[in-house]
Design a protein around this motif. Sequence first.
Motif, PDB file in Angstrom:
ATOM      1  N   THR A 288     -76.598  27.508 -58.822  1.00  0.00           N
ATOM      2  CA  THR A 288     -76.215  26.634 -57.714  1.00  0.00           C
ATOM      3  C   THR A 288     -75.101  27.267 -56.892  1.00  0.00           C
ATOM      4  O   THR A 288     -75.111  27.217 -55.658  1.00  0.00           O
ATOM      5  N   GLN A 289     -74.140  27.894 -57.587  1.00  0.00           N
ATOM      6  CA  GLN A 289     -73.065  28.588 -56.871  1.00  0.00           C
ATOM      7  C   GLN A 289     -73.638  29.675 -55.956  1.00  0.00           C
ATOM      8  O   GLN A 289     -73.209  29.830 -54.819  1.00  0.00           O
ATOM      9  N   ILE A 290     -74.625  30.411 -56.475  1.00  0.00           N
ATOM     10  CA  ILE A 290     -75.235  31.482 -55.679  1.00  0.00           C
ATOM     11  C   ILE A 290     -75.931  30.901 -54.457  1.00  0.00           C
ATOM     12  O   ILE A 290     -75.766  31.394 -53.329  1.00  0.00           O
ATOM     13  N   LEU A 291     -76.660  29.821 -54.678  1.00  0.00           N
ATOM     14  CA  LEU A 291     -77.364  29.180 -53.567  1.00  0.00           C
ATOM     15  C   LEU A 291     -76.380  28.706 -52.503  1.00  0.00           C
ATOM     16  O   LEU A 291     -76.577  28.932 -51.302  1.00  0.00           O
ATOM     17  N   LEU A 292     -75.290  28.068 -52.938  1.00  0.00           N
ATOM     18  CA  LEU A 292     -74.322  27.528 -51.978  1.00  0.00           C
ATOM     19  C   LEU A 292     -73.604  28.650 -51.242  1.00  0.00           C
ATOM     20  O   LEU A 292     -73.361  28.563 -50.029  1.00  0.00           O
TER      21      LEU A 292
ATOM     22  N   SER B 213     -70.617  31.606 -75.719  1.00  0.00           N
ATOM     23  CA  SER B 213     -69.696  30.516 -76.002  1.00  0.00           C
ATOM     24  C   SER B 213     -68.852  30.214 -74.782  1.00  0.00           C
ATOM     25  O   SER B 213     -68.856  30.942 -73.792  1.00  0.00           O
ATOM     26  N   ASN B 214     -68.108  29.123 -74.879  1.00  0.00           N
ATOM     27  CA  ASN B 214     -67.309  28.676 -73.757  1.00  0.00           C
ATOM     28  C   ASN B 214     -65.965  29.381 -73.655  1.00  0.00           C
ATOM     29  O   ASN B 214     -65.177  29.073 -72.774  1.00  0.00           O
ATOM     30  N   ASP B 215     -65.684  30.302 -74.583  1.00  0.00           N
ATOM     31  CA  ASP B 215     -64.391  30.974 -74.449  1.00  0.00           C
ATOM     32  C   ASP B 215     -64.510  32.496 -74.457  1.00  0.00           C
ATOM     33  O   ASP B 215     -63.658  33.192 -74.999  1.00  0.00           O
ATOM     34  N   ILE B 216     -65.591  33.008 -73.813  1.00  0.00           N
ATOM     35  CA  ILE B 216     -65.703  34.465 -73.738  1.00  0.00           C
ATOM     36  C   ILE B 216     -64.756  35.033 -72.680  1.00  0.00           C
ATOM     37  O   ILE B 216     -64.271  36.131 -72.819  1.00  0.00           O
ATOM     38  N   ASN B 217     -64.500  34.271 -71.613  1.00  0.00           N
ATOM     39  CA  ASN B 217     -63.548  34.746 -70.601  1.00  0.00           C
ATOM     40  C   ASN B 217     -62.941  33.550 -69.862  1.00  0.00           C
ATOM     41  O   ASN B 217     -63.285  32.401 -70.143  1.00  0.00           O
ATOM     42  N   ASP B 218     -62.073  33.847 -68.899  1.00  0.00           N
ATOM     43  CA  ASP B 218     -61.346  32.772 -68.219  1.00  0.00           C
ATOM     44  C   ASP B 218     -62.275  31.887 -67.405  1.00  0.00           C
ATOM     45  O   ASP B 218     -62.120  30.660 -67.366  1.00  0.00           O
ATOM     46  N   ALA B 219     -63.256  32.514 -66.741  1.00  0.00           N
ATOM     47  CA  ALA B 219     -64.185  31.737 -65.911  1.00  0.00           C
ATOM     48  C   ALA B 219     -64.938  30.737 -66.779  1.00  0.00           C
ATOM     49  O   ALA B 219     -65.108  29.563 -66.409  1.00  0.00           O
ATOM     50  N   ALA B 220     -65.380  31.202 -67.957  1.00  0.00           N
ATOM     51  CA  ALA B 220     -66.127  30.319 -68.852  1.00  0.00           C
ATOM     52  C   ALA B 220     -65.235  29.188 -69.341  1.00  0.00           C
ATOM     53  O   ALA B 220     -65.656  28.033 -69.425  1.00  0.00           O
ATOM     54  N   LYS B 221     -63.966  29.512 -69.656  1.00  0.00           N
ATOM     55  CA  LYS B 221     -63.039  28.482 -70.120  1.00  0.00           C
ATOM     56  C   LYS B 221     -62.836  27.415 -69.058  1.00  0.00           C
ATOM     57  O   LYS B 221     -62.826  26.218 -69.340  1.00  0.00           O
ATOM     58  N   LYS B 222     -62.671  27.888 -67.807  1.00  0.00           N
ATOM     59  CA  LYS B 222     -62.436  26.963 -66.698  1.00  0.00           C
ATOM     60  C   LYS B 222     -63.667  26.066 -66.503  1.00  0.00           C
ATOM     61  O   LYS B 222     -63.559  24.845 -66.356  1.00  0.00           O
TER      62      LYS B 222
ATOM     63  N   ARG C  17     -80.703  36.962 -51.858  1.00  0.00           N
ATOM     64  CA  ARG C  17     -80.931  38.288 -52.413  1.00  0.00           C
ATOM     65  C   ARG C  17     -79.717  39.185 -52.190  1.00  0.00           C
ATOM     66  O   ARG C  17     -79.393  40.032 -53.013  1.00  0.00           O
ATOM     67  N   ALA C  18     -79.029  38.970 -51.069  1.00  0.00           N
ATOM     68  CA  ALA C  18     -77.890  39.822 -50.728  1.00  0.00           C
ATOM     69  C   ALA C  18     -76.613  39.377 -51.433  1.00  0.00           C
ATOM     70  O   ALA C  18     -75.617  40.108 -51.452  1.00  0.00           O
ATOM     71  N   THR C  19     -76.623  38.169 -52.009  1.00  0.00           N
ATOM     72  CA  THR C  19     -75.401  37.647 -52.625  1.00  0.00           C
ATOM     73  C   THR C  19     -75.059  38.411 -53.903  1.00  0.00           C
ATOM     74  O   THR C  19     -75.877  38.539 -54.803  1.00  0.00           O
ATOM     75  N   LYS C  20     -73.838  38.932 -53.930  1.00  0.00           N
ATOM     76  CA  LYS C  20     -73.334  39.520 -55.180  1.00  0.00           C
ATOM     77  C   LYS C  20     -72.368  38.506 -55.755  1.00  0.00           C
ATOM     78  O   LYS C  20     -71.426  38.090 -55.096  1.00  0.00           O
ATOM     79  N   TYR C  21     -72.596  38.094 -56.981  1.00  0.00           N
ATOM     80  CA  TYR C  21     -71.810  36.983 -57.489  1.00  0.00           C
ATOM     81  C   TYR C  21     -71.366  37.261 -58.916  1.00  0.00           C
ATOM     82  O   TYR C  21     -72.164  37.669 -59.759  1.00  0.00           O
ATOM     83  N   GLN C  22     -70.071  37.047 -59.167  1.00  0.00           N
ATOM     84  CA  GLN C  22     -69.565  37.187 -60.529  1.00  0.00           C
ATOM     85  C   GLN C  22     -69.633  35.823 -61.201  1.00  0.00           C
ATOM     86  O   GLN C  22     -68.819  34.952 -60.933  1.00  0.00           O
ATOM     87  N   GLY C  23     -70.636  35.659 -62.048  1.00  0.00           N
ATOM     88  CA  GLY C  23     -70.850  34.342 -62.628  1.00  0.00           C
ATOM     89  C   GLY C  23     -70.468  34.271 -64.087  1.00  0.00           C
ATOM     90  O   GLY C  23     -69.893  35.209 -64.643  1.00  0.00           O
ATOM     91  N   LEU C  24     -70.787  33.144 -64.675  1.00  0.00           N
ATOM     92  CA  LEU C  24     -70.495  32.915 -66.087  1.00  0.00           C
ATOM     93  C   LEU C  24     -71.338  33.825 -66.967  1.00  0.00           C
ATOM     94  O   LEU C  24     -70.939  34.225 -68.046  1.00  0.00           O
ATOM     95  N   LEU C  25     -72.545  34.148 -66.475  1.00  0.00           N
ATOM     96  CA  LEU C  25     -73.466  34.960 -67.267  1.00  0.00           C
ATOM     97  C   LEU C  25     -73.220  36.452 -67.081  1.00  0.00           C
ATOM     98  O   LEU C  25     -73.745  37.263 -67.831  1.00  0.00           O
TER      99      LEU C  25
END
Lengths: 383, 289
Positions: free
Chosen positions: A322-326, A289-298, A345-353
Amino acid sequence: MLRRRATAISVLTVLTAVLATGCSAPGSDSESSGDESGPIKIALVDAQSGQLSSLGAWELKGARLAIDEWNAQGGINGRQIELGVFDDQGDPTVGTNLARKIDSEGYIAMIGTAESAVTIAMAPILKQAEIPNITSGQSPGLVAVNSEFLFLNGPTSTTYDETLAKHIVDQQGIKSIAMISNNGGYGKGEHDAFLKALTSRGVTPVADQVVTTDQKDFSAVLTGIRQKNPKVIFLGAEEVESGLIVKQARDLGITATFAGAAPQGTPVFLDTAGAKNAEGTIVSSPYLSNDINDAAKKFAAAYQAKFNEEAELHGAKAYDGTQILLTALKSSNVAGGKELAEAIRATKYQGLLGDFAFDKTGVGIFVTSIGTIQNGKLVAAAS
Amino acid sequence: MQVFLQTIVGGVSLGAVYALVALGFSLVYRTMGLVNFAHGNVVTVGAYLASTFYLSTRLPFALAMVVAIALTGVIGLVIERVLRPLENRDFDLMLIGTIGFGIVLDALIIMIWGATGRAVPSPVPSAPIELLGLRIRTYDLVVLAIAAVATVLLVLFLSRTKRGAAMQAVAMDHEAATAVGIHVGRSNAIAFMIGAGLAALAGGLVGPLLYVSPALGGALGIKGFAAAILGGFGSIPGAIVGGLAIGILDSFMAGHFQGYGELFTFLIFTVIIMVRPTGIFGERTVNRA
């Protein structure tokens, strides 16, 4: 009469052939990374028409949102990012032509597609052209392609279905399970992954039915399943087809609970099935859902403001990808080819998922959560 | 036994829709000797128009259908008018012309309604009827009834009215028909209009059964075309029998061969056509192509 008919048919054949190949450019040699000035060209290939176009529309919105955010902050190294949108119609043949096209037109990377079969068809060409590709597909077949240029913006079916089987079999103790899946790229992946998860728990499905991707009438399959009287019916098909199956199943008097992965949590599935029919459906999804955390809400707020509709899983996946690619483009100083693939491959990213950390197969995330449809909304399941 | 009968029930309701699509194909073919390749796309247009009037303007379903059929009929007239200069000159170009129209309609649909589809709630929301362990959707019965009425009306029009008789005459021999003072162009226009109206009827009816999207007509068009060929291209009873046959056949093959169901449907179709190239009710009178 015969001769004329024959001429007509041959004209038709030629026309179809011309249409099919029309998109491919002759001699598609090119330099992928190319010039150092001007906008950075990223291609988005997805179904913008056809039965899978809702996926394509969501993907485009997620990707667009991420790119606009970066462009608003000045782009990468002072260069704006340009998103080229291509319509693959959910068709692998069109997809392979588009792969050559984006290569010849000098796109540095590709986002999409949402359809595993199309992505698998495109992968060898993109690998040869050294164009990194972040797909929204989830079929284990994507990993089997074994391309170092192919990345997934979500978990594979193996993860979705392992989580689902764990919930249904281990936690709820349900062993009477029927399966319906289609014979397309996605359905096949789901079928194999869920069956494997069941087998490893010593459960044999009471029915294992396969349908075609554009089948409209499921009465034979569903009547057979009704006689087995399962508690849960697993769906391994895309949004619209799953919705039709659920609608027809309820009309036939089947009261079993349905279960599935990402497609069964979407508004299209709900609309097609009818909210009442889909009530109680168990969904395995990395983005409930869109309100599991702050990032998702934003993200959901920005999505709502920009497109005037509610964000959902596929938009979130494309946004993450797309964020990871950029991020990788920035960290690699807008490199192309192998260097960019290594940077992704080296990108560590805290995403929505969740937290992305890619392994050598190109999969970056290995968890999903369980939700159920309650009153027409997907909510996290009480575990 | 229960599975067997329920499979027939499931096949019949879609079969009725295929039959309506096949009727449109056949009507245009018997009058002009032309295969209207845009027919599937006209079905989609009809489905969108009907669902738009039903959902957005909140007309009653029956009224929405009537408006959609009328508007779609006008589209049929437009297609015929544009193709008319080619009549009797270049048949192949006319065929290509209908393909072109199909592409144009497809693009227009996406421009107007977008590439994503919409679900249409059933206008007959009552629960399915239970009969000897079978479950029959009330809406399926509505579809069958409407398809039957449409067929009867069409047959009456063709056999009992002067205009209908004129169309039959054009179908048999258009030069002789012209000689006795029948306006061939007008006759063709009516065929196209009724064909498009039938397409809209099929599209509108199938909306609540399936999902209305730009891809809808493609699938229905191919099955409807196969139904028309199976029944005997150009034959009105053939279209009905062919449609129901394809629907039921498809339903059974899907049950037996699962993922390969479609393949077997068309294999059986091919064998039947090889044994009987004119189809079940093949007519020899239509010979203009």
